[in-house]
Design a protein around this motif. Structure first.
Motif, short mmCIF file in Angstrom:
data_model
loop_
_atom_site.label_atom_id
_atom_site.label_comp_id
_atom_site.label_asym_id
_atom_site.label_seq_id
_atom_site.Cartn_x
_atom_site.Cartn_y
_atom_site.Cartn_z
N SER A 1 0.85 -1.18 0.00
CA SER A 1 0.00 0.00 0.00
C SER A 1 0.89 1.24 0.00
N GLY A 2 1.21 1.70 -1.22
CA GLY A 2 2.05 2.89 -1.35
C GLY A 2 3.43 2.68 -0.77
N SER A 3 3.76 3.44 0.29
CA SER A 3 5.10 3.39 0.86
C SER A 3 5.22 2.39 2.00
N THR A 4 4.22 1.55 2.21
CA THR A 4 4.30 0.49 3.20
C THR A 4 4.06 -0.85 2.52
N ALA A 5 4.63 -1.91 3.12
CA ALA A 5 4.49 -3.24 2.53
C ALA A 5 4.68 -4.29 3.61
N THR A 6 4.09 -5.45 3.39
CA THR A 6 4.33 -6.62 4.21
C THR A 6 5.35 -7.50 3.51
N LEU A 7 6.41 -7.88 4.22
CA LEU A 7 7.47 -8.71 3.67
C LEU A 7 7.39 -10.09 4.29
N GLU A 8 7.30 -11.12 3.47
CA GLU A 8 7.16 -12.48 3.96
C GLU A 8 8.29 -13.36 3.48
N GLY A 9 8.75 -14.25 4.37
CA GLY A 9 9.81 -15.18 4.03
C GLY A 9 10.15 -16.02 5.24
N GLU A 10 11.34 -16.64 5.23
CA GLU A 10 11.78 -17.47 6.34
C GLU A 10 13.10 -16.95 6.90
N ALA A 11 13.18 -16.88 8.23
CA ALA A 11 14.40 -16.43 8.90
C ALA A 11 14.45 -17.05 10.29
N ALA A 12 15.61 -16.97 10.90
CA ALA A 12 15.78 -17.48 12.25
C ALA A 12 15.41 -16.40 13.27
N GLU A 13 14.88 -16.82 14.41
CA GLU A 13 14.55 -15.87 15.47
C GLU A 13 15.83 -15.30 16.06
N THR A 14 15.91 -13.98 16.14
CA THR A 14 17.08 -13.32 16.71
C THR A 14 16.68 -11.93 17.18
N ASP A 15 17.60 -11.22 17.80
CA ASP A 15 17.28 -9.88 18.32
C ASP A 15 17.37 -8.80 17.26
N THR A 16 18.35 -8.94 16.33
CA THR A 16 18.61 -7.87 15.36
C THR A 16 18.51 -8.41 13.94
N ALA B 1 17.49 -1.16 6.12
CA ALA B 1 16.76 -0.96 7.36
C ALA B 1 17.30 -1.92 8.40
N GLN B 2 17.05 -1.61 9.66
CA GLN B 2 17.48 -2.50 10.74
C GLN B 2 16.43 -2.50 11.86
N ALA B 3 16.09 -3.70 12.33
CA ALA B 3 15.15 -3.86 13.44
C ALA B 3 15.89 -4.49 14.61
N THR B 4 15.72 -3.94 15.80
CA THR B 4 16.41 -4.44 16.99
C THR B 4 15.41 -4.91 18.04
N ASP B 5 15.94 -5.57 19.07
CA ASP B 5 15.13 -6.07 20.19
C ASP B 5 14.00 -6.97 19.72
N GLY B 6 14.28 -7.73 18.65
CA GLY B 6 13.30 -8.70 18.15
C GLY B 6 12.16 -8.09 17.38
N SER B 7 12.20 -6.78 17.11
CA SER B 7 11.13 -6.12 16.39
C SER B 7 11.05 -6.62 14.95
N LYS B 8 9.86 -6.57 14.39
CA LYS B 8 9.65 -6.95 12.99
C LYS B 8 9.22 -5.75 12.15
N LYS B 9 9.49 -4.55 12.66
CA LYS B 9 9.19 -3.33 11.91
C LYS B 9 10.47 -2.76 11.31
#
Length: 484
Positions: free
Chosen positions: A83-98, A142-150
């Motif tokens: 939706s314009g300048s926002t998007a949902t990104l889907e895939g597979e990754a390991a759980e981590t903080d950063t 971009a970078q997400a920390t503290d386990g964030s998914k934003k």
């Protein structure tokens, strides 16, 4: 009875627990612990295509993003809900903080990514896209920390905008005047201090190719930086002619910002030899005294045109130099021999080179060739092009003619009395060629069939009876009257 039932229930629970443990162990060893994951990508800066205001960059369905999750393998995520300048990104990754993310994803070995640095390649050749830039450009991170998914993406590069006001534009190149500066190529972004530096594969030029529409805006995606030596902008327009303008003033490109380059139009540019052409001439004739621009083009001002005449040779060999245009060759008026075979020429204007005796332009993509004014030609080799016709009626001194491997259907050699070598067959797509010649030349043609059987295949002859003076056989009236 009650005790027996309790024993059976306990055994069932134990077996279920063992089963779950095995499943978890297999998951960890078989899929490296990566699980389906969803990230949200949003403002302030995003990536794919410019919005209607020419500033906001929107996501596109299917965009691929690389995400680093601390493992050895870079994860591939896809933009699904956009939706314009926002998007949902889907895939597979390991759980981590950063998590560190980069657009665009690639698996060609040019991208390295972790939580401290990103190394990637910005293409030096980009595809022209009206109103924006091509897919896969405009790198962002971009970078997400503290386990964030934003993920909040930031552009790593700058945009340089121009408007097309010229006709027939096919290519536009932006060049940093100082050789040590970089606009594209290999780049490394250091996350801690926010610096972007060039690697050994950097390029100081960026070229847009493709179809350009007059009145539309186009964008270079370039590495940010201050170019203390200024910039040079050139474009290839109608007839393959190159036009250039340059400034020595300092120019700064800033990440996430748009710099305006103005409009492409003949009024504000100078006609020039394109860089490939100019470099090939200089390589062949190092004595030529012209002054080249920082991007390798040579402006066709009065000084440089005089140098071409003063120090230009009578022969020029430019074989296999990746030249797309010889526009400006008309100023090499002393040329007697021009060899430009095996390049990428689509047009060639030699009408002003009336001193030419030898012209070799085979192995290009020429669709037309006007040689009617080159009455001194003795050798013409234009085979393996895209010619549909060839008029040699004015070339009465012609001795060698190779025009095989084109798209011709007819050739008339009735005015070429001195021909000693001819290749005119083997036209593309098994096209049959009709060769018109005097009956006095039939023996000559039979020899050519024996000598060049492959190059003279699929030829039908139209043999006509020769007049008395055909092929300079017999007497001609010279128009002179004795003055008694």
């Amino acid at each position: 009875m009650k005790a027996k039932n309790m024993t059976i229930a306990a055994l069932a629970l134990l077996l279920a627990a063992c089963g779950n443990e095995e499943i978890l162990e297999n998951n960890e060893s078989g899929s490296t612990g990566k699980v389906h994951m969803t990230f949200t990508a949003g403002m302030p800066q995003t990536r794919t295509s410019l919005g209607e205001d020419g500033h906001v960059v929107n996501w596109t369905q299917g965009d691929l993003v690389a995400i680093y999750d601390g493992t050895e393998t870079i994860c591939k995520f896809e933009a699904t809900e956009v939706s314009g300048s926002t998007a949902t990104l889907e895939g597979e990754a390991a759980e981590t903080d950063t998590y560190t993310a980069f657009y665009p994803y690639t698996d060609d070995g040019t991208l390295t990514l972790d939580n401290t640095a990103i190394t990637f390649t910005l293409p030096a050749t980009q595809t022209a896209t009206a109103g924006g830039f091509a897919e896969g450009l405009n790198p962002s991170w971009a970078q997400a920390t503290d386990g964030s998914k934003k993920l909040t993406f930031h552009n790593l590069c700058a945009l340089a905008k121009f408007t097309v006001e010229a006709e027939g534009v096919t290519e536009v190149t932006l060049t940093a005047n100082q050789e040590s500066d970089a606009l594209a190529g290999g780049l490394t972004y250091t996350i801690a201090d926010g610096t972007l530096t060039a690697t050994g594969s950097a390029s100081r030029s960026v070229t847009l190719t493709g179809t350009f529409t007059k009145g539309e805006e186009y964008y270079f995606v370039v590495a940010p930086g201050t170019l203390t030596g200024g910039i040079t902008l050139n474009y290839m327009g109608e007839g393959g002619k190159t036009y250039v303008k340059t400034t020595q003033k300092e120019v700064t490109f800033t990440a996430g910002k748009i710099t305006k380059l103005g409009a492409l139009d003949i009024a504000n540019f100078t006609e020039a030899l394109n860089a490939a052409f100019a470099n090939a001439v200089k390589e062949f004739n190092s004595n030529i005294g012209w002054k080249a621009n920082p991007d390798g083009t040579v402006s066709l001002d009065e000084y440089n045109k005089f140098q071409i005449i003063r120090t230009g040779a009578t022969f020029l060999y430019l074989q296999n130099k990746n030249i797309t245009s010889l526009a400006g060759i008309e100023y090499f008026t002393d040329l007697e021999t021009l060899d430009c075979m095996d390049n990428q020429l689509t047009t060639l204007d030699v009408t002003k080179l009336t001193n030419l005796t030898t012209l070799i332009c085979s192995g290009n993509q020429l669709t037309a060739l006007d040689v009617t004014k080159l009455t001194n030609l003795t050798d013409l080799e234009c085979n393996d092009n895209q010619l549909v016709s060839l008029d040699v009626s004015t070339l009465e001194e012609l001795e060698y003619l190779w025009c095989d491997g084109n798209k011709m259907t007819a050739l008339d050699i009735t005015n070429n009395a001195y021909l000693v070598d001819l290749k005119c067959g083997n036209q593309q797509d098994n096209q049959q060629l009709t060769l018109t010649l005097w009956d006095t030349k039939k023996e000559f043609w039979d020899r050519m069939l024996d000598r060049h059987s492959d190059e003279n295949s699929n030829v039908t002859t139209n043999v006509i009876e020769a007049p008395v003076n055909a092929d300079h056989d017999g007497y001609e009236d010279d128009g002179e009257t004795v003055d008694w």
